[in-house]
Design an enzyme around this catalytic site. Structure first.
Site, short mmCIF file in Angstrom:
data_model
loop_
_atom_site.label_atom_id
_atom_site.label_comp_id
_atom_site.label_asym_id
_atom_site.label_seq_id
_atom_site.Cartn_x
_atom_site.Cartn_y
_atom_site.Cartn_z
N ASN A 223 0.63 -1.15 0.07
CA ASN A 223 0.09 -0.02 -0.01
C ASN A 223 0.77 1.15 0.25
O ASN A 223 2.17 1.17 -0.03
CB ASN A 223 -0.93 0.01 1.07
CG ASN A 223 -0.10 -0.17 2.44
OD1 ASN A 223 0.49 0.84 2.83
ND2 ASN A 223 -0.42 -1.24 3.32
N ASP A 292 -4.23 -6.67 5.17
CA ASP A 292 -5.08 -7.32 5.86
C ASP A 292 -5.13 -8.72 5.53
O ASP A 292 -5.22 -9.79 6.18
CB ASP A 292 -6.66 -6.95 5.73
CG ASP A 292 -6.73 -5.52 6.67
OD1 ASP A 292 -6.20 -5.66 7.52
OD2 ASP A 292 -7.44 -4.61 5.99
N LYS A 302 8.93 -17.04 -10.99
CA LYS A 302 8.06 -15.93 -11.68
C LYS A 302 7.01 -16.51 -12.17
O LYS A 302 7.02 -17.43 -13.10
CB LYS A 302 8.84 -14.99 -12.51
CG LYS A 302 8.16 -13.87 -12.93
CD LYS A 302 9.01 -13.05 -13.86
CE LYS A 302 8.45 -12.21 -14.76
NZ LYS A 302 8.80 -11.94 -15.93
N PRO A 318 -2.67 -11.98 10.69
CA PRO A 318 -3.34 -11.61 12.16
C PRO A 318 -3.33 -10.13 12.29
O PRO A 318 -2.49 -9.46 11.66
CB PRO A 318 -1.97 -12.37 12.98
CG PRO A 318 -0.72 -12.43 11.99
CD PRO A 318 -1.44 -12.67 10.63
N ASP A 319 -4.25 -9.81 13.18
CA ASP A 319 -4.36 -8.43 13.53
C ASP A 319 -3.41 -8.21 14.57
O ASP A 319 -3.72 -8.26 15.62
CB ASP A 319 -5.83 -8.06 13.68
CG ASP A 319 -6.21 -6.64 13.97
OD1 ASP A 319 -5.34 -5.83 14.49
OD2 ASP A 319 -7.08 -6.16 13.18
N ILE A 320 -2.49 -7.45 14.34
CA ILE A 320 -1.38 -6.99 15.55
C ILE A 320 -1.90 -6.43 16.55
O ILE A 320 -1.83 -6.63 17.86
CB ILE A 320 -0.24 -6.40 14.88
CG1 ILE A 320 0.39 -7.21 13.65
CG2 ILE A 320 0.92 -6.16 15.83
CD1 ILE A 320 1.33 -6.45 12.85
N PHE A 336 -4.87 3.18 14.71
CA PHE A 336 -5.26 3.98 13.65
C PHE A 336 -6.15 3.57 12.88
O PHE A 336 -6.57 2.37 12.74
CB PHE A 336 -3.93 4.64 12.77
CG PHE A 336 -3.25 5.66 13.28
CD1 PHE A 336 -2.27 5.86 14.46
CD2 PHE A 336 -3.18 7.02 12.59
CE1 PHE A 336 -1.57 6.64 14.94
CE2 PHE A 336 -2.25 8.01 13.05
CZ PHE A 336 -1.65 7.92 14.14
N LYS A 350 -13.73 0.20 15.38
CA LYS A 350 -12.51 -0.38 15.56
C LYS A 350 -12.12 -0.10 17.01
O LYS A 350 -11.43 -1.10 17.70
CB LYS A 350 -11.56 0.22 14.42
CG LYS A 350 -11.57 -0.40 13.32
CD LYS A 350 -10.48 0.56 12.33
CE LYS A 350 -10.93 -0.14 10.97
NZ LYS A 350 -10.37 0.39 9.80
N LYS A 354 -11.53 -3.74 18.67
CA LYS A 354 -10.38 -4.14 19.00
C LYS A 354 -10.06 -3.65 20.52
O LYS A 354 -8.91 -3.91 20.96
CB LYS A 354 -9.31 -3.35 18.02
CG LYS A 354 -9.56 -3.70 16.55
CD LYS A 354 -8.46 -3.40 15.65
CE LYS A 354 -8.87 -3.55 14.51
NZ LYS A 354 -7.61 -3.42 13.16
O1 PMT Z 1 2.87 6.14 6.46
P1 PMT Z 1 2.23 7.43 6.16
O2 PMT Z 1 2.38 7.55 4.50
O3 PMT Z 1 2.53 8.47 6.78
O4 PMT Z 1 0.56 7.43 6.22
C1 PMT Z 1 0.06 7.25 7.57
C2 PMT Z 1 -0.98 6.54 7.57
C3 PMT Z 1 -2.30 6.73 6.67
C4 PMT Z 1 -0.71 4.94 7.16
C5 PMT Z 1 -1.59 6.50 9.26
O5 PMT Z 1 -1.84 7.78 9.48
C6 PMT Z 1 -2.77 5.42 9.20
O6 PMT Z 1 -3.82 5.41 9.32
N1 PMT Z 1 -2.16 3.91 9.82
C7 PMT Z 1 -3.16 2.82 9.73
C8 PMT Z 1 -3.38 2.46 8.46
C9 PMT Z 1 -4.38 1.23 8.68
O7 PMT Z 1 -3.86 0.06 8.00
O8 PMT Z 1 -5.54 1.40 9.22
P2 PMT Z 1 -6.79 0.15 9.20
O9 PMT Z 1 -8.17 1.05 9.54
O10 PMT Z 1 -6.76 -0.69 8.21
O11 PMT Z 1 -6.19 -0.65 10.43
C10 PMT Z 1 -6.67 -0.31 11.83
C11 PMT Z 1 -5.74 -0.42 12.87
O12 PMT Z 1 -5.37 -1.84 13.04
C12 PMT Z 1 -4.36 0.37 12.53
O13 PMT Z 1 -3.81 0.83 13.82
C13 PMT Z 1 -3.56 -0.73 11.97
O14 PMT Z 1 -1.80 -0.70 12.28
C14 PMT Z 1 -3.97 -2.13 12.82
N2 PMT Z 1 -3.82 -3.32 12.23
C15 PMT Z 1 -4.53 -3.37 11.09
C16 PMT Z 1 -4.59 -4.79 10.49
C17 PMT Z 1 -3.49 -5.92 10.82
N3 PMT Z 1 -3.46 -6.88 10.40
N4 PMT Z 1 -2.73 -5.66 12.01
C18 PMT Z 1 -2.89 -4.22 12.77
O15 PMT Z 1 -2.34 -4.09 13.64
#
Ligand code: PMT
Length: 421
Positions: A223, A292, A302, A318-320, A336, A350, A354
């Protein structure tokens, strides 16, 4: 009275045709109440007489590194300590190269190296010299130095007959940029002071950047995360006195000072690294854009273009964040939420699902001008939602600002919430 009033400024003048404009620059700085001392390189002496600067500044002009008379009075180290700011205008490609390498072979470069004062560089050179790979590499190096700033160059007709980038910026703009630089530095000091001691002795674990999920040896799913937000949060946490561990996916950022930094590739690796470093962690901040899903079977060779279409089987990672907040002795957890729509609804979902203490929601995507929002950009805005000790949900908006400023504001909020728990 302006921000420049009463400031001690060294004006460095290098050998270029724009050196005649430095006299006007000096006049404007003096008019604003600055005390200015001029250092000329030996090449500058071929373009303009020191007497002009002496008359305008009211101070002797220096150009020799080993000047018996001056060393007895204000030596080069004294001069370096005296300065609140150094402005080099015009700055030639030669002086820029020396400064970028940390060379000190004349009075101007020696004073710059010996001074802790911010440095404003106003380049002036031929278009081709400005665009040359070597010069651009030198300029890029300045961008990693927090106290080095550039003013210009401007575009336009050049003394050599060329047209393009390389003209020295208008002197009034250089003065404005110097004032802005001093103001920004003052503001930064205020912000840093406000953070000081807020997280003394606390251990923070922060995730940042994207993860990469391989498809085959040459292709992957990822991403747009640049890591800027997460790295800025790590820096702010250090400024607040915390001990910081940063686990980052692949990003092109240099590791922040005083941060224990680990680089990982995939979501599985990030999960493992986080769980290996959770011991005694007080606060966990998940800024990473973790994939995800990952590819179920990564091809070892390849994939060949033999089919018109094919399906990639993806499985859930896994969701960390959720796994950390499910721990019996979980740290204070901050997630976030990156959303393209229904920001508040998704963030609250969330936060609850979570079991987080706080969530920072940002709008992401690409706006109508083609600018990325949230991801990659240097600025961002956040909506914070957090649970009070009574389990009420409160909201706070952090308006658009640089990711560095935003990180400091976020750390202040986290410290306040964490300390009130
Ligand atoms: O890195 P930059 O270019 O500065 O951009 C910043 C950002 C946009 C990436 C940042 O501000 C941000 O929003 N980060 C979270 C991105 C994200 O994956 O959001 P989510 O809504 O999909 O996930 C929710 C939360 O679960 C996040 O805290 C994520 O870190 C966490 N997560 C999600 C999936 C997973 N498998 N494990 C996780 O820990």
């Amino acid at each position: 009275m302006t921000v420049v009033t009463d400031k001690n400024i060294i004006l460095g003048v290098c050998g270029g045709i724009a050196a005649y404009k430095s006299a006007e620059l000096l006049r404007l700085l003096v008019k604003q109440g600055a005390k200015v001392q001029v250092i000329m390189t030996s090449a500058a002496l071929d373009f303009i007489a020191p007497m002009t600067f002496q008359a305008l500044s009211g101070n002797p002009v220096r150009s020799e590194l080993f000047d018996q008379h001056a060393e007895a009075g204000m030596g080069h180290i004294e001069l370096a300590r005296w300065a609140d700011m150094i402005v080099i205008a015009p700055a030639t490609a030669n002086t820029i190269a020396k400064l970028s390498q940390g060379m000190a072979d004349n009075l101007l470069t020696t004073v710059c190296l010996a001074s802790a004062a911010p440095l404003m560089i106003a380049p002036a050179m031929n278009r081709q010299m400005w665009l040359s790979e070597a010069n651009q590499e030198n300029i890029q190096r300045f961008k990693t130095r927090p106290l080095v700033f550039l003013s210009g160059p401007a575009q336009g007709e050049q003394a050599c007959g060329d047209n393009g980038p390389g003209r020295m910026e208008e002197v009034s703009t250089i003065v404005q940029n110097c004032a802005q630089m001093l103001q920004d530095i003052q503001q930064l000091q205020v912000e840093k002071q406000a953070l000081s001691g807020l997280l003394d002795g606390q251990r923070l674990l922060i995730t940042a950047g994207p993860t990469i999920e391989d498809i085959d040896p040459v292709r992957y799913i990822t991403n747009r995360s640049s890591g800027k937000m997460g790295f800025a949060i790590a820096e702010a946490a250090v400024e607040a006195g915390a001990e910081v561990v940063l686990v980052s996916g692949p990003v092109a950022l240099t590791e922040p000072e005083r941060v224990e930094c680990y680089r990982v590739h995939s979501a599985l690796q990030m999960h493992k690294k986080v769980f290996n470093h959770l011991d005694k962690v007080d606060i966990f901040i998940a800024t990473a854009a973790v994939a995800d899903y990952r590819v179920q079977d990564i091809e070892t060779q390849k994939i060949k273009k033999t089919r018109d279409n094919f399906t990639l089987q993806l499985i859930k990672n896994p969701d960390i964040l959720a796994d950390v907040s499910a721990l019996a002795d979980k740290p204070f957890t901050v997630g976030f939420a990156a959303e393209t729509s229904e920001l508040e609804k998704c963030a609250l979902d969330k936060l609850q699902r979570k079991n987080l203490d706080m969530i920072a929601a940002n709008k992401v995507g690409i706006d109508t001008d083609g600018q990325t929002k949230g991801f990659e950009a240097d600025i961002n805005e956040l909506s914070l939602f957090f649970k009070t000790p009574e389990d009420f949900i409160k909201q706070k908006a952090l308006p658009e600002m640089s990711k560095r400023q935003l990180a400091r504001e976020l750390i202040k909020e986290i410290a306040q919430q964490y300390n009130s728990k």
